[in-house]
Write a protein that holds these residues in place. Structure first.
Motif, PDB file in Angstrom:
ATOM      1  N   HIS A   1     -17.152 -12.660   1.191  1.00 43.56           N
ATOM      2  CA  HIS A   1     -17.734 -11.435   1.767  1.00 43.56           C
ATOM      3  C   HIS A   1     -18.498 -10.644   0.714  1.00 43.56           C
ATOM      4  O   HIS A   1     -18.773  -9.451   0.902  1.00 43.56           O
ATOM      5  N   GLY A   2     -18.782 -11.286  -0.407  1.00 48.89           N
ATOM      6  CA  GLY A   2     -19.547 -10.630  -1.467  1.00 48.89           C
ATOM      7  C   GLY A   2     -18.769  -9.540  -2.182  1.00 48.89           C
ATOM      8  O   GLY A   2     -19.343  -8.608  -2.748  1.00 48.89           O
ATOM      9  N   ILE A   3     -17.444  -9.648  -2.174  1.00 47.98           N
ATOM     10  CA  ILE A   3     -16.615  -8.617  -2.830  1.00 47.98           C
ATOM     11  C   ILE A   3     -15.960  -9.242  -4.068  1.00 47.98           C
ATOM     12  O   ILE A   3     -15.446 -10.365  -4.016  1.00 47.98           O
ATOM     13  N   ASP A   4     -15.958  -8.495  -5.158  1.00 47.67           N
ATOM     14  CA  ASP A   4     -15.294  -8.958  -6.379  1.00 47.67           C
ATOM     15  C   ASP A   4     -13.770  -8.829  -6.164  1.00 47.67           C
ATOM     16  O   ASP A   4     -13.276  -7.730  -5.900  1.00 47.67           O
ATOM     17  N   PRO A   5     -13.015  -9.946  -6.274  1.00 52.40           N
ATOM     18  CA  PRO A   5     -11.560  -9.877  -6.031  1.00 52.40           C
ATOM     19  C   PRO A   5     -10.865  -8.818  -6.878  1.00 52.40           C
ATOM     20  O   PRO A   5      -9.871  -8.225  -6.456  1.00 52.40           O
ATOM     21  N   SER A   6     -11.407  -8.572  -8.073  1.00 53.80           N
ATOM     22  CA  SER A   6     -10.719  -7.595  -8.937  1.00 53.80           C
ATOM     23  C   SER A   6     -10.938  -6.156  -8.454  1.00 53.80           C
ATOM     24  O   SER A   6     -10.357  -5.217  -9.003  1.00 53.80           O
ATOM     25  N   ALA A   7     -11.760  -5.994  -7.412  1.00 52.41           N
ATOM     26  CA  ALA A   7     -11.960  -4.636  -6.876  1.00 52.41           C
ATOM     27  C   ALA A   7     -10.708  -4.141  -6.151  1.00 52.41           C
ATOM     28  O   ALA A   7     -10.529  -2.942  -5.928  1.00 52.41           O
ATOM     29  N   PHE A   8      -9.831  -5.080  -5.771  1.00 48.11           N
ATOM     30  CA  PHE A   8      -8.611  -4.679  -5.049  1.00 48.11           C
ATOM     31  C   PHE A   8      -7.519  -4.270  -6.038  1.00 48.11           C
ATOM     32  O   PHE A   8      -7.403  -4.837  -7.123  1.00 48.11           O
ATOM     33  N   GLY A   9      -6.732  -3.292  -5.631  1.00 46.38           N
ATOM     34  CA  GLY A   9      -5.562  -2.896  -6.424  1.00 46.38           C
ATOM     35  C   GLY A   9      -4.345  -2.876  -5.506  1.00 46.38           C
ATOM     36  O   GLY A   9      -4.442  -2.482  -4.331  1.00 46.38           O
ATOM     37  N   PHE A  10      -3.194  -3.329  -6.034  1.00 38.70           N
ATOM     38  CA  PHE A  10      -2.000  -3.424  -5.187  1.00 38.70           C
ATOM     39  C   PHE A  10      -0.827  -2.746  -5.882  1.00 38.70           C
ATOM     40  O   PHE A  10      -0.649  -2.900  -7.103  1.00 38.70           O
ATOM     41  N   VAL A  11      -0.036  -2.033  -5.083  1.00 41.32           N
ATOM     42  CA  VAL A  11       1.140  -1.379  -5.655  1.00 41.32           C
ATOM     43  C   VAL A  11       2.325  -1.518  -4.692  1.00 41.32           C
ATOM     44  O   VAL A  11       2.161  -1.413  -3.472  1.00 41.32           O
ATOM     45  N   LEU A  12       3.493  -1.794  -5.280  1.00 41.17           N
ATOM     46  CA  LEU A  12       4.739  -1.913  -4.510  1.00 41.17           C
ATOM     47  C   LEU A  12       5.672  -0.802  -4.976  1.00 41.17           C
ATOM     48  O   LEU A  12       5.937  -0.669  -6.176  1.00 41.17           O
ATOM     49  N   ILE A  13       6.162  -0.017  -4.015  1.00 39.06           N
ATOM     50  CA  ILE A  13       6.952   1.170  -4.393  1.00 39.06           C
ATOM     51  C   ILE A  13       8.312   1.146  -3.689  1.00 39.06           C
ATOM     52  O   ILE A  13       8.379   0.969  -2.468  1.00 39.06           O
TER      53      ILE A  13
END
Ligand code: FAD
Length: 733
Positions: free
Chosen positions: A184-196
């Protein structure tokens, strides 16, 4: 005639959870004579939680990790009610179902899982996606996934709740989004994930598993916040107990679970958290005839955490104890094991295996998990090999597919006509009485053996089907009388079945202001139902089978293929969404479609029932002295029908309907369209001739009331005696 075993006990299962699917399979593999099982399920395909993270991660399809309850119930010989239970009346021994009359039971079993409890996190209800119950999570995840892959979609994703489900879900989401982002033309590193979590990670696992899980989160770049719970969710941030604020675009919550609210009014003893309190026999502590299992219950003597593994393990003892209680044998206690293997997936086809004090991680653990989960699911979804052992007699189709074939019928009627006197039988959809008034009176009768074992829905569809003859002639149904055959049972059970059957019919008649004012009933081998419907029609609105004009377009209002689908269901080859689509179509009255077709100048009209589309079109052509060409690719089909027909599934009436085959030309002998064109329809649509210049406008109007409507062919001139009447055109060989 098959021997009839009277029903002695009715077991009602509420919820298609992990324990009840085993109960159904058990009754399918070893039926208990005289025991009638009914499943009431909110969803027709039950998610298997063990594979849900794999579905999110993209390793499994929807079908691979859902149990098809329609197929399983058919295999079990159980009645299926697609509905939501809202309560039980233990004094009257009835289950309350939304939008339906109450259903009687002798033994009840509840396996409804939990509902999310978002009450302790402000704003969670409005701004977060609950991961539990699993069934509602899957569509919400799909929606989030689609948004996340848009250019300006959510990028910062948080999961609140650091137990096993939270750990697996955040890693599954991470894997899926990073995998799909480049497409989809998105850089995978643009995502951020957090578990709380408000406690330490994986509080119910051993410390070795916790360490491995922390390593997995670090390896995959998922930020972990432990012992600092979320107290508020806003549209763009999470507020933690410590006061810390975290910017997020989407939050999922898998924290506390609550018991369904309706449990509180059942009078069943509940534990401190509101779950059904059970003895070790899985019976309610204060009602011997009410059982429960899975997350919605708590076995007081053996408390365990809420996990699918326990719900699955309770399945066999629940089945055995329900069976024992139904036949007055003693029930047995069940003690779940204390230690059990957990396999936590890390999204990218790795997993952590833990049992007791041991834990290890690797790709091998995921393969191990996959090797357990897939066969487990197949044991519920691939039932075809068990079904083939059923006698042919048990596979006879019901509904309109249980009717007498056209050749037999016409031979019998011509003998009657030839036997003297004026006994000619008009072959219109309804008999017409002209009493000299402004309106003509119409009368019709229809009757069939059950194609669906659950009486309420059967009654509703039988009523809609019976009214269709009057609609097909342009009329308004006004009065109905019912005929019902009920298998022999204790009078109380017969009363309940007759009540359900007629309540379903009454609901359908009421919607069209038809008065159900009489009828007759009888005991018999199999459930069967029918209605005589009378009505009237304005003289200029009357439509007959004759009247088609060359050039008219043939318009069909509903999809076809109902008998193929129900034949497939008996063979374990149908899927829940297919049957659900067919049932939705059969529940749709032809009233509005008839109005539209008449407004657009229908020259002739009939409804598509036992003889199949081709058989009924031939009736129109014969009565109108015309021919027609039909575009096979334009036929609207219910989902699944094309594939099933190609694989040779057909109704038991098909050979008789094919007696009309000589009147049809243009298709190779082996083309699967034959089975579809001559497939008998229960509560089928209308087929009508519409003048060519108004056909497109008619179709547009018809789609508003019957979305799958289609222009399927064109009427041609009379071709002379002996020539085929119907030419089938197909682009496929
Ligand atoms: C992401 C995730 C991963 C998980 N992974 C695991 C795992 O790997 N191993 C494990 O042991 N556990 C796992 N769990 C936990 C597991 O999902 C539950 O413990 C399990 O689903 C409980 O099964 P159940 O039969 O009690 O209820 P459910 O599976 O929730 O089934 C209940 C059914 O009843 C139906 N229903 C509910 N109310 C009504 C009503 N009023 N009328 C009619 N029908 C109704 C629902 O539609 C549903 O189909 C996981 C949970 C999540 C969220």
């Amino acid at each position: 005639m098959r021997p009839v075993v009277p029903v002695k006990k009715r077991i009602v299962l509420v919820g298609g959870g992990h324990s009840h699917v085993t109960v159904l399979r058990s009754f399918g593999m070893m039926p208990e004579p005289g025991i009638a099982v009914t499943l009431i399920a909110k969803e027709l395909d039950a998610p298997y939680s063990g594979m849900l993270p794999g579905l999110v991660a993209g390793h499994y399809t929807h079908e691979e990790c859902h149990i098809d309850l329609v197929r399983l119930a058919a295999f079990a010989g159980a009645r299926l009610v697609h509905g939501e239970v809202t309560g039980i009346d233990r004094v009257r021994r009835e289950v309350h179902i939304a939008g339906r009359p109450p259903l009687a039971f002798d033994l009840l079993s509840i396996d409804t899982g939990i509902t999310p409890d978002l009450s302790n996190i402000r704003g969670a209800r409005e701004h977060a996606i609950p991961v539990k119950p699993v069934s509602t999570f899957a569509p919400r995840w799909e929606e989030l996934r689609k948004r996340a892959l848009l250019p300006d979609g959510p990028r910062r994703i948080a999961v609140v709740g650091a137990g096993a489900a939270g750990f697996e879900i955040i890693l599954a989401i991470r894997h899926r989004l990073r995998q799909e982002a480049p497409k989809h033309g998105i850089d995978p590193s643009a995502f951020g994930f957090v578990l709380i979590g408000n406690e330490a990670l994986l509080p119910s696992h051993n410390s070795r598993a916790r360490t491995l899980a922390r390593k997995e989160l670090a390896r995959t770049g998922v930020k972990l916040i432990e012992c600092d719970g979320v107290v508020e969710v806003t549209p763009d941030e999470l507020v933690l107990a410590s006061g810390k604020r975290i910017l997020v675009d989407a939050a999922l919550v898998t924290t506390k679970a609550a018991a369904p609210a309706w449990f509180a009014d059942t009078g069943l003893k509940l534990d401190a958290k509101g779950f059904i309190a059970l003895r070790s026999t899985l019976q309610s502590v204060n009602d011997d005839d009410v059982f429960a299992a899975g997350d919605c219950a708590a076995v007081l003597d053996h408390p365990r955490e809420k996990a699918g593994v326990f719900a699955v393990r309770q399945g066999p003892p629940l089945a055995a104890n329900l069976r024992a209680r139904a036949i007055a044998r003693s029930v047995k206690p069940f003690k779940p094991q204390r230690q059990f293997l957990t396999l936590l997936s890390s999204g990218d086809q790795r997993a952590i295996a833990a049992r007791g004090p041991f834990a290890a991680a690797g790709a091998w653990a995921w393969r191990w998990k996959d090797g357990i989960d897939r066969p487990f699911m197949e044991s519920f979804n691939d039932l075809s090999f068990m079904v083939t052992e059923k006698a042919d007699e048990e596979m006879r189709c019901g509904g309109c597919a249980a009717k007498i074939g056209p050749a037999t019928l016409s031979a019998a009627l011509s003998r009657l006509e030839a036997s003297g006197e004026d006994r000619s039988i008009a072959r219109e959809d309804a008999a017409i009485r002209d009493t000299g008034g402004e309106r003509l009176e119409l009368e019709s009768v229809d009757f069939f053996r059950a194609f669906w074992p659950e009486p309420y829905l059967l009654g509703e569809i039988a009523a809609i089907h019976a009214m269709s003859d009057i609609h097909a002639m342009g009329g308004v149904p006004e009065h109905a009388q019912g005929v019902a055959v009920l298998p022999y049972a204790h009078p109380r059970r017969t009363e309940d079945d007759l009540f359900q059957l007629m309540a379903g019919a009454a609901a359908a008649f009421e919607r069209e202001k038809v008065v159900l004012d009489g009828g007759h009933s009888s005991e018999g081998a199999e459930l069967a139902v029918g209605f005589a419907v009378s009505g009237s029609v304005e003289r200029d609105r009357l439509r007959r089978k004759g009247g088609l004009k060359p050039g008219d377009r043939l318009v069909l209002s509903k999809p076809i293929g109902t008998a193929i689908l129900f034949a497939a269901l008996m063979r374990g080859a149908a899927r829940a969404p297919w049957i659900a689509a067919a049932i939705a179509g059969m529940r749709r009255s032809n009233r509005q479609a008839a109005d539209v077709l008449i407004q657009h100048g229908a020259s002739a009209m009939t409804d598509v029932t036992g003889f199949g589309l081709a058989g009924h079109v031939i009736e129109l052509l014969e009565a109108s002295r015309t021919t027609a060409a039909l575009d096979v690719e334009a036929l609207p089909l219910y989902p699944g029908v094309a594939d099933l027909a190609r694989s040779g599934v057909a109704s038991t009436l098909l050979p008789q309907n094919l007696a009309n085959r000589a009147k049809v030309s243009g298709l190779a002998e082996q083309h699967s369209a034959w089975a579809i064109l001559f497939d008998p329809q229960t509560s089928g649509g209308l087929v009508a001739g519409i003048p060519a210049d108004g056909a497109e406008a008619c179709l547009a109007a018809l789609k508003a009331v019957s979305p799958e409507a289609s222009i399927i062919g064109t009427v041609g001139p009379d071709a002379g005696a002996g020539a085929p009447l119907l030419e089938l055109r197909s682009r496929r060989p």
